[in-house]
Design an enzyme around this catalytic site. Structure first.
Site, PDB file in Angstrom:
ATOM      1  N   GLU A   1       0.802  -1.227   0.000  1.00  0.00           N
ATOM      2  CA  GLU A   1       0.000   0.000   0.000  1.00  0.00           C
ATOM      3  C   GLU A   1       0.835   1.277   0.000  1.00  0.00           C
ATOM      4  O   GLU A   1       0.461   2.249  -0.647  1.00  0.00           O
ATOM      5  CB  GLU A   1      -0.951   0.014   1.193  1.00  0.00           C
ATOM      6  CG  GLU A   1      -2.042  -1.038   1.132  1.00  0.00           C
ATOM      7  CD  GLU A   1      -3.047  -0.816   0.011  1.00  0.00           C
ATOM      8  OE1 GLU A   1      -3.067   0.257  -0.617  1.00  0.00           O
ATOM      9  OE2 GLU A   1      -3.831  -1.745  -0.248  1.00  0.00           O
TER      10      GLU A   1
ATOM     11  N   ASP B   1      -8.059   7.806  -5.057  1.00  0.00           N
ATOM     12  CA  ASP B   1      -8.032   6.420  -5.525  1.00  0.00           C
ATOM     13  C   ASP B   1      -9.460   5.886  -5.577  1.00  0.00           C
ATOM     14  O   ASP B   1     -10.115   5.775  -4.544  1.00  0.00           O
ATOM     15  CB  ASP B   1      -7.175   5.582  -4.563  1.00  0.00           C
ATOM     16  CG  ASP B   1      -7.183   4.104  -4.890  1.00  0.00           C
ATOM     17  OD1 ASP B   1      -7.004   3.763  -6.068  1.00  0.00           O
ATOM     18  OD2 ASP B   1      -7.370   3.303  -3.960  1.00  0.00           O
TER      19      ASP B   1
END
EC number: 3.2.1.17
Length: 184
Positions: free
Chosen positions: A84, A95
């Site tokens: 991540e 996102d």
């Protein structure tokens, strides 16, 4: 002054002052400072108000500390964290229709589902202990409801794809990236 600062510098005997906010740097877990000062981590550009030599120092020590304990193993949390964010408090990034923040790129809805620890979503997401506690709580809430196994694969795919992520073929690529970090 509530995140708003006055930055003044003397350049060739002329004072230059600018107003601005250091909030983006703070959300990334850093501190704004002149880049002639030693940074205990790495400098990030564009997160601080003031002159071009005033940059965000994100300490490498902010990565130290431990993950919260729970059903997700420490190794699995480390692999997800590495995928991540490189396991760094990287702030927030747009996102899939909303911001994702911090070590585990946690969205606001995910943070609410995990019980809203730490009092503030972005602060929690950029704190390793709080964000990993959120991931543990999210898994405790959803992994059995969706019929997913108690495995790193299921946890990673739920983290990426939501409560039924372990059954969604769209999360298989994400799982391969987690596996590449040394998890199985």
């Amino acid at each position: 002054m509530n995140g708003l600062i006055l930055f003044c510098a003397v350049v060739f005997a002329t004072a230059v002052c600018t107003y601005g906010s250091d909030a983006p740097c703070l959300r990334a877990g850093g501190r704004c400072q002149h880049d002639s000062i030693t940074c205990s981590g790495r400098y990030r550009t564009g997160l601080c108000s003031g002159g071009v030599r005033r940059r965000c120092c994100v300490p490498s020590s902010s990565n130290s500390g431990s993950f919260s304990t729970g059903m997700v193993s420490q190794q699995c949390l480390r692999c997800i964290c590495n995928v991540e964010s490189g396991c760094r408090p990287i702030g927030c990034h747009w996102d899939v229709n909303s911001d994702s923040c911090g070590y585990f790129q946690i969205k606001r809805a995910y943070w609410i589902d995990c019980g809203s620890p730490g009092g503030d979503w972005q602060t929690c997401a950029n704190n390793l202990a709080c964000s990993s506690r959120c991931v543990q709580a999210y898994m405790a809430r959803y992994h059995r409801r969706s019929g997913c196994s108690n495995s790193c694969e299921s946890f990673a795919r739920i983290h990426n794809g939501g409560p039924r992520g372990c059954r969604n073929s769209n999360t298989e690529g994400y799982w391969r990236r987690v596996q590449a970090q040394g998890c199985n």
